[in-house]
Design a protein around this motif. Structure first.
Motif, PDB file in Angstrom:
ATOM      1  N   LYS A 133       0.838  -1.195   0.000  1.00 13.21           N
ATOM      2  CA  LYS A 133       0.000   0.000   0.000  1.00 13.21           C
ATOM      3  C   LYS A 133       0.876   1.250   0.000  1.00 13.21           C
ATOM      4  N   VAL A 134       0.611   2.131  -0.952  1.00 13.15           N
ATOM      5  CA  VAL A 134       1.344   3.383  -1.061  1.00 13.15           C
ATOM      6  C   VAL A 134       0.398   4.541  -0.792  1.00 13.15           C
ATOM      7  N   THR A 135       0.843   5.466   0.050  1.00 10.65           N
ATOM      8  CA  THR A 135       0.097   6.697   0.278  1.00 10.65           C
ATOM      9  C   THR A 135       0.883   7.869  -0.282  1.00 10.65           C
ATOM     10  N   SER A 136       0.211   8.719  -1.027  1.00 14.00           N
ATOM     11  CA  SER A 136       0.848   9.913  -1.585  1.00 14.00           C
ATOM     12  C   SER A 136       0.196  11.160  -1.003  1.00 14.00           C
ATOM     13  N   ILE A 137       0.985  11.938  -0.284  1.00 11.41           N
ATOM     14  CA  ILE A 137       0.541  13.254   0.176  1.00 11.41           C
ATOM     15  C   ILE A 137       1.059  14.253  -0.857  1.00 11.41           C
ATOM     16  N   GLY A 138       0.143  14.771  -1.636  1.00 16.54           N
ATOM     17  CA  GLY A 138       0.480  15.533  -2.830  1.00 16.54           C
ATOM     18  C   GLY A 138       0.221  14.674  -4.055  1.00 16.54           C
ATOM     19  N   THR A 139      -0.396  15.264  -5.077  1.00 13.28           N
ATOM     20  CA  THR A 139      -0.790  14.474  -6.254  1.00 13.28           C
ATOM     21  C   THR A 139      -0.434  15.193  -7.556  1.00 13.28           C
ATOM     22  N   GLY A 140       0.688  15.883  -7.543  1.00 13.69           N
ATOM     23  CA  GLY A 140       1.165  16.551  -8.747  1.00 13.69           C
ATOM     24  C   GLY A 140       2.017  15.642  -9.607  1.00 13.69           C
ATOM     25  N   ASN A 141       2.812  16.235 -10.469  1.00 14.13           N
ATOM     26  CA  ASN A 141       3.611  15.469 -11.416  1.00 14.13           C
ATOM     27  C   ASN A 141       4.594  14.540 -10.712  1.00 14.13           C
ATOM     28  N   GLN A 142       5.252  15.019  -9.651  1.00 12.86           N
ATOM     29  CA  GLN A 142       6.240  14.173  -8.994  1.00 12.86           C
ATOM     30  C   GLN A 142       5.589  12.985  -8.287  1.00 12.86           C
ATOM     31  N   ALA A 143       4.377  13.150  -7.790  1.00 10.60           N
ATOM     32  CA  ALA A 143       3.669  12.003  -7.212  1.00 10.60           C
ATOM     33  C   ALA A 143       3.460  10.928  -8.265  1.00 10.60           C
ATOM     34  N   ARG A 144       3.122  11.333  -9.476  1.00 15.51           N
ATOM     35  CA  ARG A 144       2.975  10.368 -10.578  1.00 15.51           C
ATOM     36  C   ARG A 144       4.303   9.681 -10.882  1.00 15.51           C
ATOM     37  N   ASP A 167      -9.814  18.865  -7.210  1.00 19.00           N
ATOM     38  CA  ASP A 167      -9.712  18.648  -8.654  1.00 19.00           C
ATOM     39  C   ASP A 167      -8.396  17.954  -9.018  1.00 19.00           C
ATOM     40  N   THR A 168      -7.316  18.385  -8.396  1.00 16.70           N
ATOM     41  CA  THR A 168      -6.017  17.758  -8.640  1.00 16.70           C
ATOM     42  C   THR A 168      -6.023  16.313  -8.189  1.00 16.70           C
ATOM     43  N   LEU A 169      -6.646  16.067  -7.045  1.00 17.18           N
ATOM     44  CA  LEU A 169      -6.743  14.717  -6.511  1.00 17.18           C
ATOM     45  C   LEU A 169      -7.552  13.815  -7.439  1.00 17.18           C
ATOM     46  N   ALA A 170      -8.669  14.308  -7.933  1.00 14.46           N
ATOM     47  CA  ALA A 170      -9.520  13.516  -8.819  1.00 14.46           C
ATOM     48  C   ALA A 170      -8.796  13.202 -10.134  1.00 14.46           C
ATOM     49  N   LYS A 171      -8.027  14.161 -10.643  1.00 17.87           N
ATOM     50  CA  LYS A 171      -7.273  13.915 -11.876  1.00 17.87           C
ATOM     51  C   LYS A 171      -6.174  12.874 -11.641  1.00 17.87           C
ATOM     52  N   PHE A 172      -5.515  12.939 -10.494  1.00 15.32           N
ATOM     53  CA  PHE A 172      -4.501  11.950 -10.145  1.00 15.32           C
ATOM     54  C   PHE A 172      -5.113  10.555 -10.126  1.00 15.32           C
ATOM     55  N   LYS A 173      -6.263  10.424  -9.510  1.00 15.43           N
ATOM     56  CA  LYS A 173      -6.948   9.133  -9.449  1.00 15.43           C
ATOM     57  C   LYS A 173      -7.243   8.610 -10.860  1.00 15.43           C
ATOM     58  N   ALA A 174      -7.795   9.462 -11.705  1.00 16.85           N
ATOM     59  CA  ALA A 174      -8.142   9.035 -13.064  1.00 16.85           C
ATOM     60  C   ALA A 174      -6.888   8.660 -13.858  1.00 16.85           C
ATOM     61  N   ILE A 176      -3.791   7.707 -12.743  1.00 22.58           N
ATOM     62  CA  ILE A 176      -3.076   6.536 -12.236  1.00 22.58           C
ATOM     63  C   ILE A 176      -3.871   5.262 -12.499  1.00 22.58           C
ATOM     64  N   GLU A 177      -5.180   5.310 -12.277  1.00 19.92           N
ATOM     65  CA  GLU A 177      -5.994   4.119 -12.549  1.00 19.92           C
ATOM     66  C   GLU A 177      -5.986   3.795 -14.036  1.00 19.92           C
ATOM     67  N   GLY A 178      -5.988   4.832 -14.875  1.00 18.60           N
ATOM     68  CA  GLY A 178      -5.954   4.596 -16.309  1.00 18.60           C
ATOM     69  C   GLY A 178      -4.624   4.044 -16.788  1.00 18.60           C
ATOM     70  N   GLU A 179      -3.515   4.502 -16.194  1.00 16.33           N
ATOM     71  CA  GLU A 179      -2.181   4.083 -16.629  1.00 16.33           C
ATOM     72  C   GLU A 179      -1.783   2.730 -16.065  1.00 16.33           C
ATOM     73  N   PHE A 180      -2.140   2.481 -14.808  1.00 15.89           N
ATOM     74  CA  PHE A 180      -1.637   1.284 -14.131  1.00 15.89           C
ATOM     75  C   PHE A 180      -2.714   0.282 -13.731  1.00 15.89           C
ATOM     76  N   GLY A 181      -3.968   0.714 -13.702  1.00 10.57           N
ATOM     77  CA  GLY A 181      -5.019  -0.172 -13.227  1.00 10.57           C
ATOM     78  C   GLY A 181      -4.978  -0.417 -11.728  1.00 10.57           C
ATOM     79  N   ILE A 182      -4.256   0.427 -11.001  1.00 10.63           N
ATOM     80  CA  ILE A 182      -4.168   0.313  -9.540  1.00 10.63           C
ATOM     81  C   ILE A 182      -5.257   1.186  -8.929  1.00 10.63           C
ATOM     82  N   PRO A 183      -6.090   0.626  -8.039  1.00 13.84           N
ATOM     83  CA  PRO A 183      -7.142   1.451  -7.434  1.00 13.84           C
ATOM     84  C   PRO A 183      -6.564   2.559  -6.559  1.00 13.84           C
ATOM     85  N   VAL A 184      -7.098   3.756  -6.731  1.00 12.07           N
ATOM     86  CA  VAL A 184      -6.678   4.919  -5.953  1.00 12.07           C
ATOM     87  C   VAL A 184      -7.852   5.387  -5.106  1.00 12.07           C
TER      88      VAL A 184
END
Length: 329
Positions: A133-144, A167-174, A176-184
């Motif tokens: 399990k990975v937790t990311s505090i911050g969801t910008g480019n470097q989090a990706r 909005d940034t959080l929702a985009k990160f979820k979309a 990451i899930e789209g690229e890796f299939g990992i649930p966020v």
């Protein structure tokens, strides 16, 4: 002498994340093997609403390359006002024997790639082997970038993320899930997200405590990325009191990194810093020693990482006839 010019998309095509992880490991080992000349980097904070620009320089004896990188960030008005990104980078490579300029390349991708790779290297050495399990505090480019790199060295089963921008959080979820299939999971609070972490990534531009000490469970590995200048902070200094502390460069981290805060508060001394990560890679000091340790990798970023990564891109470009040459004379 001709100089090779590499544009952003050319740089993108010339290296994989696996290769970057390898070049970053090489950089860390070189740094702790006395093969690197690396002056302190210089950072300039420009008046608001502008951000900062850093200049990093290194010479690596093994590849005979001198690198110089200019990297900016936090210029949030740039897209609307100037029509350029909020952060940019340029890398110059010089032949170490003649000091001739051999390459000019876009550096905006390299900073993100090698910083992501740094987190992955620390995960290999310091995270529990059963971490999922990975937790990311911050969801910008470097989090990706951290997720892209860490996914190369471990099987991430779920991601918990928090950001102060929904909005940034929702985009990160979309994304990451789209690229890796990992649930966020979009966490309702930082505390909830941190308490679930096997690996905690912090990638913000925070200027105060974002993560409290009593949220960290035993066995957590923390990848502290966001603090690379005086005035920045993400972690409660108390987290360091009972943690295994690993730096990329202790001299940098003690002056400009997250490690500065517990040192300044006299929560720890220099003797409490376990190692630089290159020492662990070289087998001179141990990494994680049990599943209960809290481990912290404080990464301020080093010029030698840019050097080894950019030199690999340069060699790949020559081998694949990518880029264009120009001459000053």
């Amino acid at each position: 002498m001709k100089t090779l010019l590499l544009k952003k998309e050319e740089v993108r095509s010339l290296i994989s994340m696996k290769e970057v992880i390898s070049t970053v490991e090489e950089a860390y080992k070189a740094f702790n093997s006395n093969q690197v000349v690396q002056p302190d980097y210089i950072g300039i904070h420009l008046p608001p609403p502008r951000g900062e620009i850093d200049f990093k320089l290194s010479y690596y004896m093994a590849n005979e390359v001198i690198s110089m990188k200019a990297s900016s960030g936090g210029f949030n008005d740039n897209p609307a006002v100037h029509g350029v990104p909020s952060g940019m980078g340029t890398i110059l490579l010089f032949d170490g024997k003649s000091c001739a300029l051999i390459c000019v390349m876009d550096g905006s991708l390299i900073t993100g790639l090698r910083t992501g790779a740094a987190g992955a290297v620390s995960v290999k050495l310091l995270a529990r082997k059963n971490s999922r399990k990975v937790t990311s505090i911050g969801t910008g480019n470097q989090a990706r970038m951290q997720i892209r790199a860490i996914s190369e060295v471990m099987n991430i089963e779920e991601i918990h993320a928090w950001d102060n921008s929904p909005d940034t959080l929702a985009k990160f979820k979309a994304d990451i899930e789209g690229e890796f299939g990992i649930p966020v999971s979009m966490a309702s609070s930082k505390k909830t997200a941190v308490e679930l972490a096997d690996i905690l990534i912090t990638t913000t531009r925070g200027k105060g405590t974002l993560v409290e000490a009593d949220w960290i469970k035993p066995g957590t590995h923390i990848v502290a990325i966001g603090t690379d200048q005086q005035g920045k902070q993400e972690l409660d200094p108390e987290i360091f009191r009972h943690a295994k502390i690993v730096n990329d460069s202790t001299s940098q981290c003690a002056e400009k990194g997250e490690t500065w805060h517990p040192l300044n508060a006299k929560i720890i001394t220099y003797d409490d810093i376990h190692a630089e990560i290159g020492e662990i890679l070289l087998g001179e000091k141990p990494g994680r020693e049990n599943d209960e340790e809290i481990t912290i990798f404080d990464s301020t970023g080093m010029a030698i990482q840019d050097n080894t990564t950019a030199e690999k891109i340069y060699r790949n470009a020559l081998g694949n006839n990518v880029g264009s040459f120009f001459e000053f004379l």
